[in-house]
Design a protein around this motif. Structure first.
Motif, PDB file in Angstrom:
ATOM      1  N   ALA A 150      38.544  31.078  46.475  1.00  0.00           N
ATOM      2  CA  ALA A 150      39.342  30.743  47.939  1.00  0.00           C
ATOM      3  C   ALA A 150      40.422  31.197  47.843  1.00  0.00           C
ATOM      4  O   ALA A 150      40.816  31.342  47.437  1.00  0.00           O
ATOM      5  CB  ALA A 150      38.308  29.525  48.051  1.00  0.00           C
ATOM      6  N   ARG A 151      40.648  31.765  49.143  1.00  0.00           N
ATOM      7  CA  ARG A 151      42.449  31.536  49.715  1.00  0.00           C
ATOM      8  C   ARG A 151      42.960  29.996  50.042  1.00  0.00           C
ATOM      9  O   ARG A 151      43.921  29.966  49.871  1.00  0.00           O
ATOM     10  CB  ARG A 151      42.021  32.291  50.679  1.00  0.00           C
ATOM     11  N   SER A 152      41.426  28.690  49.977  1.00  0.00           N
ATOM     12  CA  SER A 152      42.491  27.912  50.209  1.00  0.00           C
ATOM     13  C   SER A 152      41.725  26.950  50.293  1.00  0.00           C
ATOM     14  O   SER A 152      40.096  26.945  50.212  1.00  0.00           O
ATOM     15  CB  SER A 152      43.138  28.256  52.394  1.00  0.00           C
ATOM     16  N   VAL A 171      41.502  30.607  37.481  1.00  0.00           N
ATOM     17  CA  VAL A 171      40.736  31.890  37.593  1.00  0.00           C
ATOM     18  C   VAL A 171      40.489  32.934  38.519  1.00  0.00           C
ATOM     19  O   VAL A 171      40.178  32.460  39.489  1.00  0.00           O
ATOM     20  CB  VAL A 171      39.399  31.010  37.018  1.00  0.00           C
ATOM     21  N   ASN A 172      40.596  34.022  37.775  1.00  0.00           N
ATOM     22  CA  ASN A 172      41.173  34.775  38.511  1.00  0.00           C
ATOM     23  C   ASN A 172      39.583  36.072  38.607  1.00  0.00           C
ATOM     24  O   ASN A 172      40.017  36.999  37.335  1.00  0.00           O
ATOM     25  CB  ASN A 172      42.331  35.714  39.031  1.00  0.00           C
ATOM     26  N   PRO A 177      44.982  41.928  40.759  1.00  0.00           N
ATOM     27  CA  PRO A 177      46.065  40.731  40.950  1.00  0.00           C
ATOM     28  C   PRO A 177      45.651  39.539  42.344  1.00  0.00           C
ATOM     29  O   PRO A 177      45.351  39.874  43.298  1.00  0.00           O
ATOM     30  CB  PRO A 177      47.282  40.972  40.343  1.00  0.00           C
ATOM     31  N   THR A 178      45.869  37.701  41.808  1.00  0.00           N
ATOM     32  CA  THR A 178      46.223  36.804  43.004  1.00  0.00           C
ATOM     33  C   THR A 178      47.622  36.482  42.648  1.00  0.00           C
ATOM     34  O   THR A 178      47.619  35.971  41.389  1.00  0.00           O
ATOM     35  CB  THR A 178      44.951  36.872  43.441  1.00  0.00           C
ATOM     36  N   GLY A 231      41.715  35.431  46.377  1.00  0.00           N
ATOM     37  CA  GLY A 231      40.846  34.547  46.089  1.00  0.00           C
ATOM     38  C   GLY A 231      41.256  34.055  44.612  1.00  0.00           C
ATOM     39  O   GLY A 231      41.722  34.653  43.852  1.00  0.00           O
ATOM     40  N   VAL A 232      40.787  32.560  44.256  1.00  0.00           N
ATOM     41  CA  VAL A 232      41.064  32.244  43.572  1.00  0.00           C
ATOM     42  C   VAL A 232      39.978  31.570  42.935  1.00  0.00           C
ATOM     43  O   VAL A 232      39.934  30.543  44.107  1.00  0.00           O
ATOM     44  CB  VAL A 232      42.065  31.740  43.143  1.00  0.00           C
TER      45      VAL A 232
END
Length: 471
Positions: A150-152, A171-172, A177-178, A231-232
């Motif tokens: 998710a980005r948000s 977790v990526n 990279p994020t 996202g993450v």
């Protein structure tokens, strides 16, 4: 021929553990995006099938279990019989999973599990993770969905009590990279001291951020996670001890999005009153109505409160008889909300965060890992307009049971599902429902409690074309 492409919001949508079919002009890898959610899937658009799907389980600080489940075969009759499922991070290798069935894999402590499905098993796959913590320094049952990046997203947990800590796991799963920001919101807005900005995760990296020592303005702490790039995958674990006595532990992995009408099924009331946490993401003040509705259809709590823009608050649901409830939160501007329940007010207890359940108009499911002591589960269906849903439960033996459930408007329906390994919900006709599964159990020390929302799976082809991404 294969191309890389992106399907944008409003074109092809996935939420939770769901699935979007491919577009019509190419074979390749598509990122499906809705508001905050991002999912990567390999799509063979010549046959209208997703050929590979991955879900991320954030892992836990103890050894746990990852469950996977395949959509009932009658709901996806065109899916080919073949396919594989494996959990990267587990020593189990390829799992033996039949169409319409469920299975488990062990996940070592402090490891993220990436569930990867190929072929026909990529259609309608759901996954969830479980940890049973019986340590003297912390205790509780955690059951959560294996989430999409998710980005948000908004997460709930932590507080000002001594011995209470919130742990944010990031977790990526992407190949790039994020950077992640975690803003902790309280009654006075964003608390810069408690917030953590600029956390960089390398490809495949897992990090745990401890958000502790909350001041008095953070009694209603809500965490807003934002991430760049792909996202993450995130989860928030709320661990609470009073001296040497465990109050409970809960993990939520579903990134809540703001809405003006929020339905939260699966709320449990005991002698400990449930409490609703609210936050207003925007700058405008919100007038918020909170109702708790029993399975008899009675509105047993009805409160109106005002919340400043950018701030959070708590609404206690006092006076509820022991039982199961749905909570409906409505507001004049978008808000986020979740409900905390406890198994009791004294002694060794457990706690659970019930989060907003998505509006289901398509098939949806949840995978339930085995291993809960004396475990049993209950599905709750809720609707703002009357509807009907088909419910399929899959037992550990692989046997399935199907029933049709009528859901009156604002009258939640509880459906016992016992020790089911998977629960599936399909609204019938042009209706929508909200659903969550509450898992209970107990051992010699006390009760366990966890609630997880049922997330949608989409089984039909998207109607738009795959747009080549720009390099």
């Amino acid at each position: 021929m294969k191309r890389w492409g992106i399907v944008r919001a409003g074109v092809a949508v996935v939420a939770g553990a769901g699935l979007v079919w491919g577009a019509t002009e190419a074979t390749g890898t598509a990122d499906t995006t809705r508001h905050s959610d991002v999912r990567t899937a390999s799509v063979d658009t010549t046959s209208d099938r997703v050929t590979e799907l991955s879900l991320t389980c954030t892992g836990a600080d103890l050894d746990g279990t990852v469950a996977t489940a395949s959509v009932p075969q009658s709901w996806a009759p065109t899916v080919p019989a073949g396919g594989t499922v494996r959990v990267a991070g587990s020593a189990s290798g390829d799992l033996t999973l039949q169409h319409g069935a469920a299975t488990d894999a062990k996940l070592p402590s402090s490891v993220a599990g990436r569930v990867i499905a190929t072929g026909g098993l990529a259609t309608g796959l759901v996954a969830g993770q479980l940890q049973v913590d019986t340590r003297t320094a912390s205790r509780g049952l955690t059951v959560s969905n294996c989430a999409t990046p998710a980005r948000s997203g908004w997460f709930f947990g932590g507080g000002t009590e001594k011995g209470r800590v919130a742990r944010l796991t990031l977790v990526n799963p992407a190949a790039t990279p994020t950077t992640v920001d975690a803003a902790v919101i309280g009654s006075g807005g964003v608390d810069k001291t408690a917030s953590v900005d600029g956390t960089v995760l390398a490809p495949g990296e897992r990090k745990v951020l401890t958000l502790g020592d909350f001041g008095p303005d953070l009694a209603a702490a809500v965490v807003h996670v934002t991430a760049s790039g792909a996202g993450v995958a995130a989860s928030l674990t709320d661990v609470w001890m009073t001296g040497e006595t465990p109050v409970g532990e809960s993990t939520s992995s579903d990134a809540v999005s703001p809405a003006q009408d929020v339905v939260i099924p699966g709320v449990k009331a005991t002698d400990a009153a449930p409490s609703v946490r609210l936050a207003v993401p925007g700058s405008d003040q919100a007038i918020v109505r909170v109702r708790a509705i029993s399975t008899s259809g009675a509105v047993v709590a009805d409160q109106v409160t005002t919340v400043s823009g950018g701030a959070s608050t708590v609404v206690g649901l006092h006076g509820l008889a022991a039982g199961s409830y749905a909570v409906r939160v409505t507001a004049d501007v978008p808000v986020v909300a979740a409900v905390m329940s406890r198994t009791g007010t004294s002694g060794t207890t457990d706690l659970s965060w019930a989060t907003a359940a998505p509006d289901l108009t398509e098939p949806a499911g949840v995978a339930l890992p085995a291993g809960v002591p004396a475990g049993s589960a209950q599905l709750m269906l809720a609707a703002t307009r009357k509807g009907t849903a088909q419910v399929v439960t899959v037992a550990a033996s692989g046997d399935s049971t199907t029933k049709t459930v009528a859901v009156p408007a604002d009258h939640p329906v509880a459906v016992p599902v016992g020790d089911a390994r998977a629960v599936w919900v399909r609204p019938i006709g042009k209706v929508s429902v909200h659903a969550a599964v509450t898992v209970t159990g107990h051992d010699s020390s006390g009760a366990f409690l966890a609630t997880v929302p049922v997330q949608p799976v989409t089984l039909h082809q998207a109607t738009s074309r795959l747009v080549p991404a720009r390099g």
